[in-house]
Scaffold this active site. Structure first.
Site, PDB file in Angstrom:
ATOM      1  N   LYS A   1       0.838  -1.207   0.000  1.00 52.87           N
ATOM      2  CA  LYS A   1       0.000   0.000   0.000  1.00 52.87           C
ATOM      3  C   LYS A   1       0.872   1.256   0.000  1.00 52.87           C
ATOM      4  CE  LYS A   1      -2.925   0.599   3.594  1.00 52.87           C
ATOM      5  NZ  LYS A   1      -2.807   1.925   4.237  1.00 52.87           N
ATOM      6  N   SER A   2       1.873   1.288   0.863  1.00 53.16           N
ATOM      7  CA  SER A   2       2.719   2.493   0.963  1.00 53.16           C
ATOM      8  C   SER A   2       3.419   2.770  -0.366  1.00 53.16           C
ATOM      9  CB  SER A   2       3.786   2.291   2.044  1.00 53.16           C
ATOM     10  OG  SER A   2       3.187   2.154   3.298  1.00 53.16           O
TER      11      SER A   2
ATOM     12  N   GLY B   1      -5.075   7.764   5.500  1.00 52.55           N
ATOM     13  CA  GLY B   1      -4.172   8.674   6.200  1.00 52.55           C
ATOM     14  C   GLY B   1      -2.923   8.962   5.377  1.00 52.55           C
TER      15      GLY B   1
ATOM     16  N   ASP C   1       1.918  -1.415  11.809  1.00 50.78           N
ATOM     17  CA  ASP C   1       0.600  -1.795  11.279  1.00 50.78           C
ATOM     18  C   ASP C   1       0.235  -3.250  11.581  1.00 50.78           C
ATOM     19  OD1 ASP C   1       0.174   0.722  10.248  1.00 50.78           O
ATOM     20  OD2 ASP C   1       0.986   0.224   8.272  1.00 50.78           O
TER      21      ASP C   1
ATOM     22  N   ARG D   1      -6.422   1.067  18.037  1.00 53.26           N
ATOM     23  CA  ARG D   1      -6.190  -0.379  17.870  1.00 53.26           C
ATOM     24  C   ARG D   1      -5.869  -1.104  19.174  1.00 53.26           C
ATOM     25  NH1 ARG D   1      -3.239  -0.126  11.928  1.00 53.26           N
ATOM     26  NH2 ARG D   1      -5.216  -0.125  10.788  1.00 53.26           N
TER      27      ARG D   1
ATOM     28  N   ARG E   1      -7.694  -3.706   9.438  1.00 53.94           N
ATOM     29  CA  ARG E   1      -6.763  -4.657  10.075  1.00 53.94           C
ATOM     30  C   ARG E   1      -7.394  -5.363  11.287  1.00 53.94           C
ATOM     31  NH1 ARG E   1      -2.605  -3.628   6.732  1.00 53.94           N
ATOM     32  NH2 ARG E   1      -1.997  -1.469   6.398  1.00 53.94           N
TER      33      ARG E   1
HETATM   34  C1  S3P Z   1       2.565   4.709   6.359  1.00 53.40           C
HETATM   35  C2  S3P Z   1       3.131   5.011   7.566  1.00 53.40           C
HETATM   36  C3  S3P Z   1       2.585   4.545   8.850  1.00 53.40           C
HETATM   37  C4  S3P Z   1       1.601   3.405   8.674  1.00 53.40           C
HETATM   38  C5  S3P Z   1       0.631   3.649   7.549  1.00 53.40           C
HETATM   39  C6  S3P Z   1       1.370   3.849   6.245  1.00 53.40           C
HETATM   40  C7  S3P Z   1       3.181   5.240   5.119  1.00 53.40           C
HETATM   41  O1  S3P Z   1       1.911   5.616   9.489  1.00 53.40           O
HETATM   42  O2  S3P Z   1       0.892   3.177   9.870  1.00 53.40           O
HETATM   43  O3  S3P Z   1      -0.265   2.569   7.418  1.00 53.40           O
HETATM   44  O4  S3P Z   1       2.853   4.751   4.020  1.00 53.40           O
HETATM   45  O5  S3P Z   1       4.024   6.132   5.229  1.00 53.40           O
HETATM   46  P1  S3P Z   1       2.687   6.629  10.471  1.00 53.40           P
HETATM   47  O6  S3P Z   1       3.639   7.386   9.669  1.00 53.40           O
HETATM   48  O7  S3P Z   1       1.569   7.498  11.023  1.00 53.40           O
HETATM   49  O8  S3P Z   1       3.310   5.776  11.518  1.00 53.40           O
END
Ligand code: S3P
Length: 434
Positions: A22-23, A94, A315, A346, A389
């Site tokens: 995803k990232s 997010g 995650d 969570r 999740r």
């Molecule tokens: C992510 C960073 C993480 C992770 C999110 C994806 C990213 O969040 O929890 O699912 O793609 O950079 P945080 O940066 O808030 O820890």
């Protein structure tokens, strides 16, 4: 609102291909759009979150074609985005809102970013603060929550920013704004966080200087289109790692999983718990590390999770809590307050579900203690609080529960793992979505 009915199952097997990370999928759209030339992405995650980013860049004038998990991005260059006709809806994501704030703070148009009920409750002060220091003008709702109204035509200047929380989203946001800022932008992180932004920027020809825990770049450069192969997501893989570890009979291989060292905390944690988990065929593709991961049934034991592993597995804790529930003895997690501001709280939401399954636990401000035990006949339905999740974690608990587990509000599984049920059932689980 859909629910899962996860009926008891005991065995799990097969070679499984987990969908794209995803990232990395988010970043491929963002950086491919800002590059000059055509970027081809293979293995793109067809989940709602990554598609929110894709649609947002289309709305800003980028031609993006998608055929399944193949995506072609006709980059518009670093200054080529156009004002969207309306506010950008980023759904549950997010990553989209935080990373895009960095890019949009530097454009010559105003825009508004918003999302669903869960996203509307998530803290944005963490990106508004450093961006404001750089010269951005951003309005939010009370207490720094979305929607974000970003004012265009602001001149940004580079800053040196010490991250107050270990967050890859905040780091990436500041670095992306830094692409447009005068001079050098440096981010220092208190603990290692996922470094996909730095890796992909380098892959597209941008000079990113990494020195221990500090990342720097100088604004005013350009990105050059490239080919991006998205590896399987280790966060989605984690459900199958835990599932195989707890199942009475299991032998599962997950092929081509991203094992970037900033993401492998879950592997370390499961191995510390005694999981029968091995990596093979390790290779590097497009600046990211991949491996095949084999997991067999395991006798797990409770551990104190080392705090330095927390950001590297941030995650994966909902799934790890299910492993802890099936382990001998107590597992303690501390230093994980960030879990309270994810798609749901969570810590609390998992504790509520574990209580329904009869697993003794104690909620801490920044973590949880879980006493390994036996899942009991769940007297009520488990609420996922619309967190993908949470839904998937309780679904895999069915490998150690003699009674069906019902999980309510599972629609958001589509954000990160659209074929979860089909893949889980093909491997031996018995999950129905109604
Ligand atoms: C992510 C960073 C993480 C992770 C999110 C994806 C990213 O969040 O929890 O699912 O793609 O950079 P945080 O940066 O808030 O820890």
């Amino acid at each position: 609102m859909s629910k899962f009915i996860a009926k008891p199952a005991t065995s799990l097997s097969g070679n499984l291909k987990i969908p794209g990370d995803k990232s990395i999928s988010h970043r491929s759209i963002m950086l491919g759009s800002l590059a000059s030339g055509v970027t081809k992405v293979k293995g793109f995650l067809e989940g709602e979150d990554a598609l929110s980013t894709l649609k947002a860049f289309q709305a800003m004038g980028v031609k993006i074609e998608r055929e399944g998990d193949n995506v072609t991005i006709h980059g518009v260059g670093i200054n080529g985005l156009k004002k969207p006709l309306k506010a950008l809806d980023l759904g549950n994501s997010g990553t989209s809102i935080r990373l895009m704030s960095g890019i949009l703070a530097a454009q010559d148009f105003d825009c508004e970013l918003h999302g669903d009920e869960s996203l509307s409750k998530r803290p944005m002060g963490r990106v508004i603060n450093p961006l404001t220091k750089m010269g951005a003008v951003i309005e939010s709702n009370d207490n720094g929550k979305p929607p974000l109204r970003i004012k265009g035509s602001q001149k940004l200047k580079g800053i040196k920013y010490d991250l107050p929380v270990a967050s890859a989203q905040v780091k990436s946001c500041v670095l992306l704004a830094g692409l447009y800022a005068d001079g050098e932008t440096c981010v220092t992180e208190p603990a290692p966080t996922r470094d996909h932004t730095e890796r992909m920027l380098k892959g597209l020809g941008y000079d990113v200087r990494v020195n221990e825990n500090q990342m720097c770049l100088t604004g005013g450069g350009e990105l050059t289109a490239t080919e991006i192969q998205v590896p399987s997501d280790i966060s989605s893989s984690a459900f199958f790692m835990v599932a195989a570890a707890i199942a009475p009979q299991a032998d599962v291989t997950l092929t081509g999983v991203n094992v970037n060292p900033t993401r492998t905390g879950v592997i370390n944690i499961l191995q510390l718990m005694g999981a029968n988990l091995t990596l093979s065929n390790e290779r590097e593709i497009g600046g990211e590390l991949l491996a095949d991961i084999r997991i067999q049934s395991s006798e797990l034991k409770g551990i104190k999770i080392p705090e330095q592993l927390v950001p590297l597995a941030i995650d994966e804790f909902p799934a790890v809590f299910i492993a802890a529930s099936c382990a001998q003895g107590e597992t303690t997690l501390t230093g994980a307050k960030e879990l309270r501001v994810k798609e749901s709280d969570r810590i609390q939401v998992m504790a509520d579900g574990l209580n329904i399954l009869g697993i003794e636990n104690e909620v801490l401000e920044d973590g949880i203690k879980i006493q390994g035990g036996v899942f009991q006949n769940p007297a009520q339905m488990i609420e996922s609080h619309h967190d993908h999740r949470i839904s998937m974690s309780f679904a895999i608990a069915s490998l150690r529960c003699d009674y069906p587990i019902e999980i309510n509000g599972v629609d958001n599984v589509m954000t990160s793992f659209p074929n979860f049920v089909a893949l889980a059932n093909s491997a031996g689980m018995n999950i129905t979505e109604i």
